[in-house]
Design a protein around this motif. Structure first.
Motif, short mmCIF file in Angstrom:
data_model
loop_
_atom_site.label_atom_id
_atom_site.label_comp_id
_atom_site.label_asym_id
_atom_site.label_seq_id
_atom_site.Cartn_x
_atom_site.Cartn_y
_atom_site.Cartn_z
N ALA A 205 0.82 -1.21 0.00
CA ALA A 205 0.00 0.00 0.00
C ALA A 205 0.85 1.26 0.00
O ALA A 205 0.56 2.23 -0.71
CB ALA A 205 -0.93 0.00 1.22
N PHE A 206 1.92 1.27 0.81
CA PHE A 206 2.75 2.47 0.93
C PHE A 206 4.00 2.41 0.07
O PHE A 206 4.57 3.45 -0.27
CB PHE A 206 3.17 2.68 2.39
N GLY A 255 -6.31 -0.74 14.87
CA GLY A 255 -5.07 0.00 15.08
C GLY A 255 -4.38 0.32 13.77
O GLY A 255 -3.95 1.45 13.53
N VAL A 256 -4.27 -0.69 12.91
CA VAL A 256 -3.65 -0.47 11.60
C VAL A 256 -4.52 0.44 10.74
O VAL A 256 -4.03 1.33 10.06
CB VAL A 256 -3.41 -1.83 10.90
N ASP A 257 -5.83 0.23 10.78
CA ASP A 257 -6.74 1.06 9.98
C ASP A 257 -6.63 2.53 10.33
O ASP A 257 -6.53 3.39 9.44
CB ASP A 257 -8.19 0.60 10.18
N TYR A 258 -6.67 2.84 11.62
CA TYR A 258 -6.64 4.24 12.03
C TYR A 258 -5.35 4.92 11.61
O TYR A 258 -5.35 6.05 11.10
CB TYR A 258 -6.81 4.35 13.55
N CYS A 259 -4.22 4.23 11.81
CA CYS A 259 -2.95 4.80 11.39
C CYS A 259 -2.89 4.94 9.87
O CYS A 259 -2.33 5.90 9.34
CB CYS A 259 -1.79 3.93 11.86
N LEU A 260 -3.47 3.97 9.18
CA LEU A 260 -3.50 4.00 7.73
C LEU A 260 -4.26 5.22 7.23
O LEU A 260 -3.80 5.94 6.33
CB LEU A 260 -4.14 2.72 7.21
N MET A 622 -18.26 1.01 10.62
CA MET A 622 -18.29 2.46 10.79
C MET A 622 -16.95 3.10 10.42
O MET A 622 -16.89 4.27 10.08
CB MET A 622 -18.65 2.82 12.24
N ASP A 623 -15.86 2.33 10.50
CA ASP A 623 -14.56 2.85 10.11
C ASP A 623 -14.63 3.42 8.70
O ASP A 623 -14.28 4.58 8.45
CB ASP A 623 -13.51 1.73 10.14
N TYR A 624 -15.04 2.57 7.77
CA TYR A 624 -15.08 2.98 6.37
C TYR A 624 -16.14 4.06 6.15
O TYR A 624 -15.92 5.03 5.43
CB TYR A 624 -15.39 1.78 5.47
N HIS A 625 -17.29 3.85 6.77
CA HIS A 625 -18.40 4.78 6.53
C HIS A 625 -18.04 6.20 6.98
O HIS A 625 -18.22 7.16 6.23
CB HIS A 625 -19.65 4.30 7.26
N VAL A 626 -17.54 6.31 8.19
CA VAL A 626 -17.17 7.64 8.71
C VAL A 626 -16.08 8.25 7.86
O VAL A 626 -16.12 9.45 7.53
CB VAL A 626 -16.72 7.53 10.18
N PHE A 627 -15.09 7.46 7.47
CA PHE A 627 -13.98 7.99 6.69
C PHE A 627 -14.44 8.50 5.33
O PHE A 627 -14.07 9.60 4.91
CB PHE A 627 -12.92 6.90 6.52
N GLY A 655 -8.30 4.18 -2.26
CA GLY A 655 -7.04 3.50 -1.99
C GLY A 655 -6.90 3.08 -0.55
O GLY A 655 -6.57 1.93 -0.25
N VAL A 656 -7.16 4.01 0.38
CA VAL A 656 -6.99 3.70 1.79
C VAL A 656 -8.05 2.71 2.27
O VAL A 656 -7.76 1.82 3.07
CB VAL A 656 -7.01 4.99 2.64
N VAL A 657 -9.29 2.84 1.80
CA VAL A 657 -10.34 1.91 2.19
C VAL A 657 -10.03 0.51 1.67
O VAL A 657 -10.20 -0.49 2.38
CB VAL A 657 -11.72 2.39 1.70
N THR A 658 -9.54 0.44 0.42
CA THR A 658 -9.19 -0.86 -0.14
C THR A 658 -8.06 -1.51 0.66
O THR A 658 -8.12 -2.70 1.00
CB THR A 658 -8.75 -0.71 -1.61
N SER A 659 -7.03 -0.72 0.97
CA SER A 659 -5.90 -1.25 1.74
C SER A 659 -6.36 -1.72 3.11
O SER A 659 -5.99 -2.80 3.58
CB SER A 659 -4.81 -0.18 1.90
N ALA A 660 -7.18 -0.89 3.77
CA ALA A 660 -7.67 -1.25 5.10
C ALA A 660 -8.53 -2.51 5.04
O ALA A 660 -8.42 -3.39 5.91
CB ALA A 660 -8.48 -0.09 5.69
#
Length: 749
Positions: A205-206, A255-260, A622-627, A655-660
């Motif tokens: 991803a990065f 944890g990974v999602d939020y940092c991502l 909700m992670d994806y939805h809020v983002f 990109g970030v949603v797919t990676s997460a």
């Protein structure tokens, strides 16, 4: 919808700004927090959920009577002696010699007590070709699996000497050892492999080692801190090994999602030409705020487990809640400090085979979603109808969902020899391997009327058709407690065994023990435990559902100040959960396509999974939805039309949603590779739901619905204007120098 206020508002923006200015202090405080949490937790020790608190109903009552009486029930073992070809019977000399050899062999180990032969205990099958030698393991039942190996070897030795007979051991201790040997490292391997998998996906991803390590490092430190906190909290709310595994799973995912989310936004702003300080401030005010909203929503969802009244669920809910809160705090505090310290060095360790991202910060992967969005927004009604229809079709099998605690053969299939032994014992002695246990407590257990009632109960248990016997009674005179063991007709067939249990509880008990004043006689056992657990879960579904949905709705309403956004959020999340239920039922209950995931249709879903999945998925989705919605709202605040804002928000977050999502799916799918069917069900259910949520829901249905609603997306009735405003409206231009948008046009605030 413009905002002329250029002040930085919101706790996430202020926390990020402070951390960036006081980098070493922020990092030091975080490290100190993790070390202190682990040290204090280790010093305090952990209190785990007791067996007596695991269940509700009569099962809990029975466990409390046994516990209060100080009765330590030993781990019971059984040796099945069975003619292989049916030619020998229990009365034959060779058969008797084998029984004697088994008794002599197990007694010689010095590890057993209370050995009874089938001729003493009348444990001979109706056809006379099978018999049971029964005994108890010395010492505590919880650790019996560690001492049973010499006994197993002794039985194996007797088997070698009598090849015409089948001589096999089964029981609590032998099953404990077998499962520990076969699956003891299964969970550890899954947990340990989750981190490398997440790191590998982040590398792709990065495209840089340092950037990939930062989210993993923060997720791991959040998990370590939470493990320490669990030790402290366990003295008020007992924890468990299951809660530990769930905490690790959820902690790594969020944890990974939020940092991502945070790191990708910071890199995007820098790629757009902003200086490092401004890019950090923008990431703090936008992605940071989305993390706080998402984290609080996930915590609320996890708190729903506290309403079940089941100690194991309460432990899982509290542990998950804590790790999400710790990960959220770490993401908006120490992460900005680390990024400020690293600066351009965050790009160190770049993988040569991955191309650098384009200067405008858009990911190559967004080309796919740009093409999808073009078609969705061209015909939003058709897209919404097709997506909704597909999700409802996938969810349809859930209507016939059947839940129960899986039996040994359902859980493990025929992969272990002991499962085959379990099936043979049940076939020859229906219910004998998992008898119902009646815990009888009286003021005087030896009183004539109590003794008479016990005898009457034993007789009626068989005459009623609930059991074929033998019904055994163990007296504990000093404690005034009697334990009655009743093999249930139906054996491993949960439905038939459940009917037999109902006869005992509703007919036999009231007519016998129920007529004696002062006598308690709760009925427990594997079948009773499954029924009581199911009943308690069913009773807790409504309060948990209402709590999670209502509070998630209120949080979305306050965070976006839109009644429409709040309502659509709930509906879309429920569709996602429903689709996950449908996949579970289709694969694991009906067996459709089960072989594709290395599973098999077992006719039921493990009892605890539906409610667990609802809470976990409702929170994580909700992670994806809020983002995504935050990015759409941000674009709308900058003056774009709602349609353009939808396109911009979905494409830039793709990109970030797919990676997460890939990380979550990969981590959850690891649990789907475990040997236990219940773990497969959990892993497949979570992975499927996240995949559906990140693609069909966020990539198709959400933009289609928002496009159909248009300006009504931002509708808030006047009578709700008095609600607290938690939006903050942090747009990039409100916190950084004047800049140009992605198309190069100057944007005013």
């Amino acid at each position: 919808m413009g905002n002329g206020d250029t002040r930085v508002r919101g706790i996430a923006a202020r926390a990020g700004g402070w951390s960036a200015r006081h980098r070493w202090a922020a990092v030091g405080i975080w490290v100190l927090f993790v070390v202190l949490a682990m040290g204090l937790g280790s010093a305090a020790g952990r209190v785990d959920v007791k067996d007596s608190d695991q269940m509700g109903g009569e099962t809990h009552t029975a466990a409390m009577i046994v516990e209060d009486a100080g009765i330590d029930e030993p781990a019971s073992e059984t040796v099945l002696i069975q003619a292989k070809d049916g030619s020998l019977k229990a009365t034959d000399a060779e058969f008797r010699a084998a029984v004697t050899a088994v008794v002599t062999a197990v007694e010689a180990t010095g590890k057993v007590t209370g050995v009874t032969t089938p001729y003493e205990a009348r444990t001979i099958s109706k056809d006379g070709r099978s018999a049971l030698v029964q005994f108890d393991m010395r010492g505590e039942a919880d650790t019996a699996g560690e001492r049973v190996e010499p006994v197993l070897k002794a039985v194996e030795g007797v088997q070698k000497e009598h090849e015409s007979l089948r001589i096999e051991e089964i029981g609590g201790a032998s099953m404990m050892k077998t499962f520990d040997d076969a699956f003891g490292d299964d969970f550890k391997k899954a947990e340990y492999s989750a981190v490398p998998v997440a790191l590998g996906i982040l590398l792709v991803a990065f495209g840089a080692l340092v950037a990939a390590l930062v989210p993993v490092a923060l997720a791991i430190t959040a998990i370590m801190a939470t493990m320490g906190l669990m030790g402290l909290v366990s003295h008020f709310q007992p924890m468990s090994e299951t809660a530990n595994s769930v905490m690790l799973l959820v902690g790594l995912a969020v944890g990974v999602d939020y940092c991502l989310f945070y790191l990708r936004r910071e890199r995007e702003e820098r790629a757009a030409g902003r200086d490092a300080q401004t890019a950090l401030r923008i990431a703090a005010a936008t992605s940071g705020r989305a993390i706080v909203v998402s984290g609080v929503t996930v915590c609320v969802a996890m708190a729903g487990m506290l309403f079940t009244g089941i100690a194991e669920f309460e432990a899982m809910g509290l542990a998950s809640l804590m790790v999400v809160a710790v990960a959220m705090v770490g993401s908006v505090t120490v992460l900005p400090a680390l990024l400020s310290l690293l600066g351009e060095r965050v790009e160190k360790g770049r993988l040569p085979f991955l191309r650098r991202r384009r200067k405008n910060g858009a990911s190559e992967g967004s080309r796919f979603w740009t093409a999808v969005l073009r078609r969705v927004l061209a015909k939003p009604l058709l897209a919404a109808a097709v997506a909704t229809g597909a999700l409802l079709a996938v969810a349809a099998p859930a209507i016939g969902m059947k839940t129960e605690n899986l039996t040994l053969d359902q859980e493990f299939g025929d992969s272990l020899p002991i499962v085959q032994t379990y099936n043979r014992v049940n076939e020859a002695f229906p219910g004998g391997s998992d008898p119902a246990e009646v815990v009888v407590k009286a003021d005087d257990i030896n009183a004539p009327e109590v003794r008479a009632a016990l005898a009457d109960f034993r007789e009626r248990a068989v005459s009623s058709g609930a059991s074929r016997g033998p019904v055994d009674v163990t007296m504990h005179d000093e404690q005034n407690v009697a334990l009655v063991y009743v093999p249930l007709v139906g054996g491993s067939d949960q439905d038939k065994a459940g009917d037999s249990l109902d006869k005992l509880r509703d007919d036999v008990r009231p007519a016998t023990l129920g007529k004696v004043d002062g006598v308690e006689a709760p009925i427990t056992g594997q079948v009773a435990g499954s029924k009581d657990f199911n009943d308690q879960l069913v009773g807790s579904v409504l309060p948990v559902f209402v709590f999670v949905v209502v509070f998630a709705f209120l949080l979305m309403l306050l965070s976006f100040r839109s009644l429409t956004i709040a309502l659509t959020s709930i509906v879309l999340n429920l569709l996602s959960v429903g689709a996950a239920y449908g996949i579970l039922v289709a694969v694991f209950q009906h067996g459709w396509g089960a072989s594709l995931v290395g599973a098999e249709g077992v006719g039921a879903i493990i009892t605890w999974l539906p409610l667990f999945l609802f809470v976990i998925l409702f929170g994580l989705s909700m992670d994806y939805h809020v983002f995504v919605v935050s990015r759409i709202r941000e674009a709308r605040l900058r003056g774009r039309t709602t349609r353009d804002a939808i396109q911009h928000g979905v494409v830039t977050t793709a990109g970030v949603v797919t990676s997460a999502a890939v990380i979550m799916v990969a981590v959850f799918a690891i649990f789907g590779t475990l040997s236990m069917q219940s773990m497969k069900q959990m892993g497949v259910g979570l992975a499927a739901a996240v995949l559906i949520d990140a693609t069909i829901i966020r990539g198709v249905l959400l933009p289609a619905v928002m496009a159909l609603l248009g300006e009504r997306n931002w509708y808030l009735p006047k009578w709700l204007h008095r609600l607290p405003d938690l939006t903050h409206d942090e747009t990039p231009e409100a916190i950084g120098p004047a800049a140009r948008d992605d198309e190069g046009e100057r944007v005013g605030v």
